[in-house]
Design an enzyme around this catalytic site. Sequence first.
Site, PDB file in Angstrom:
ATOM      1  CD1 TRP A   1     -69.197 -78.496 -15.972  1.00 37.77           C
ATOM      2  CD2 TRP A   1     -70.787 -77.482 -14.771  1.00 37.77           C
ATOM      3  NE1 TRP A   1     -68.813 -77.187 -15.766  1.00 37.77           N
ATOM      4  CE2 TRP A   1     -69.770 -76.550 -15.045  1.00 37.77           C
ATOM      5  CE3 TRP A   1     -71.898 -77.079 -14.022  1.00 37.77           C
ATOM      6  CZ2 TRP A   1     -69.817 -75.222 -14.592  1.00 37.77           C
ATOM      7  CZ3 TRP A   1     -71.960 -75.756 -13.575  1.00 37.77           C
ATOM      8  CH2 TRP A   1     -70.929 -74.857 -13.868  1.00 37.77           C
TER       9      TRP A   1
ATOM     10  CG  ASP B   1     -74.374 -80.422 -19.790  1.00 34.82           C
ATOM     11  OD1 ASP B   1     -74.237 -79.628 -20.739  1.00 34.82           O
ATOM     12  OD2 ASP B   1     -74.032 -80.153 -18.620  1.00 34.82           O
TER      13      ASP B   1
ATOM     14  CE  LYS C   1     -69.048 -73.060 -19.974  1.00 36.21           C
ATOM     15  NZ  LYS C   1     -69.770 -74.178 -19.391  1.00 36.21           N
TER      16      LYS C   1
HETATM   17  C1  LIG Z   1     -70.551 -74.395 -18.086  1.00 37.20           C
HETATM   18  C2  LIG Z   1     -71.264 -75.671 -18.003  1.00 37.20           C
HETATM   19  C3  LIG Z   1     -72.512 -75.790 -17.351  1.00 37.20           C
HETATM   20  C4  LIG Z   1     -73.173 -74.639 -16.632  1.00 37.20           C
HETATM   21  O1  LIG Z   1     -73.646 -73.699 -17.524  1.00 37.20           O
HETATM   22  P1  LIG Z   1     -74.465 -72.409 -17.046  1.00 37.20           P
HETATM   23  O2  LIG Z   1     -74.892 -71.854 -18.359  1.00 37.20           O
HETATM   24  O3  LIG Z   1     -73.520 -71.540 -16.282  1.00 37.20           O
HETATM   25  O4  LIG Z   1     -75.614 -72.844 -16.213  1.00 37.20           O
HETATM   26  C5  LIG Z   1     -73.125 -77.027 -17.359  1.00 37.20           C
HETATM   27  N1  LIG Z   1     -72.564 -78.088 -17.960  1.00 37.20           N
HETATM   28  C6  LIG Z   1     -71.367 -78.019 -18.586  1.00 37.20           C
HETATM   29  C7  LIG Z   1     -70.787 -79.232 -19.228  1.00 37.20           C
HETATM   30  C8  LIG Z   1     -70.679 -76.810 -18.617  1.00 37.20           C
HETATM   31  O5  LIG Z   1     -69.494 -76.731 -19.244  1.00 37.20           O
END
Ligand SMILES: *Cc1c(COP(=O)(O)O)cnc(C)c1O
Length: 361
Positions: free
Chosen positions: A103, A173, A197
């Site tokens: 990511w 993030d 998540k």
């Molecule tokens: C799942 C995830 C993403 C992507 O998320 P989307 O909502 O599908 O764009 C980005 N960063 C991390 C750390 C993730 O676990």
Amino acid sequence: MVHRIYNFSPGPAVLPEEVLQEARDNLLSLGGLGIGILEISHRSREFEAILGEATQNLRQLLGLPAGYQVLFLPGGATLQFSMVPMNLLPPGRTADYVVTGEWSKKALAEARRLGLVHVAATTEGEMFRRVPRNEELRLSDDPAYVHTTSNNTIYGTQWHWEPEVGGRLLVCDMSSDFLSRPIEIARYGLIYAGAQKNAGPAGVTVVILREELAQPRPDLPVLLSYRTHVEAGSLYNTPPVFAIYVVHLVLRWLLRQGGLAAMAEHNRKKAALIYEAIDAHPGFYRGHAQPDSRSLMNITFRLPTPELEDRFVREARAAGMDGLKGHRSVGGLRASVYNAFPLEGARALADFMHEFVRRAG
Ligand SMILES: *Cc1c(COP(=O)(O)O)cnc(C)c1O
């Protein structure tokens, strides 16, 4: 009673059962309104109350100081990979990225399309088995911001210390460990997290930022400017009403559980059961992450052969445990045990792991 199994899915992921029941009960009529949650206007008093309480509860859970704004945005965490540099990286300045997994590589690639970037540290050479120590960070001279990823969903690593960036603007993030533990929020200028998540269903991303970062940006498409959403209180256009509603129910649930410190304790216990099972059979299970970087959210491990891994996934599914197949870039197994995942489920997997060694080892 509906039959539910232990869902180790990395996202969208398990939600608290009482949240699902309450959402179900409000599908036909929100309280006594006679209109369901999927059908109400985002401009209704009822939805404004939901959005307002969700914002307040997030502030309380995170201990958010004054001067921070809370936004509920569409586009997933992936849109934030673009919005962050669009809004925070002026021409001629450099943005620093700490690369700790798939990511963060994607976040870096997106920033590179939009401006100048510098890799402040990467652990790719070690197959992302750990996150860098603070003394390994090599920042550029005057970065516009430093971007980190608090939990690496695919490799199963997590920062267990706050990144030290010497007062630089820190952007993080937090998609896969948001609200799983207390954080020192004042160290961060902007954090973002896709809800699916740990905080709710897919369809909404929470962004928390310092007010002064949302400057007027007439050069940007209106929906891609943070200022637009701050001024409109996340209601510039129709927001994902249902997803925000479920996040709101999850936030209430978190407060009932005792907040983020209680969640951290719950998550530590669950992860410990599974890591203990890995460590108890070193010739059979191999954890991917180095011990000091082990994620409490996503636990990644290998078995001696791909055939045994397939068999493990198959037999675990038959025993009522699904979602354990690892990401294609790492292989092996991954057990995702977010906030709503129950302690009994972690115990069931640990027991299954011990027993599987006896049968197949
Ligand atoms: C799942 C995830 C993403 C992507 O998320 P989307 O909502 O599908 O764009 C980005 N960063 C991390 C750390 C993730 O676990």
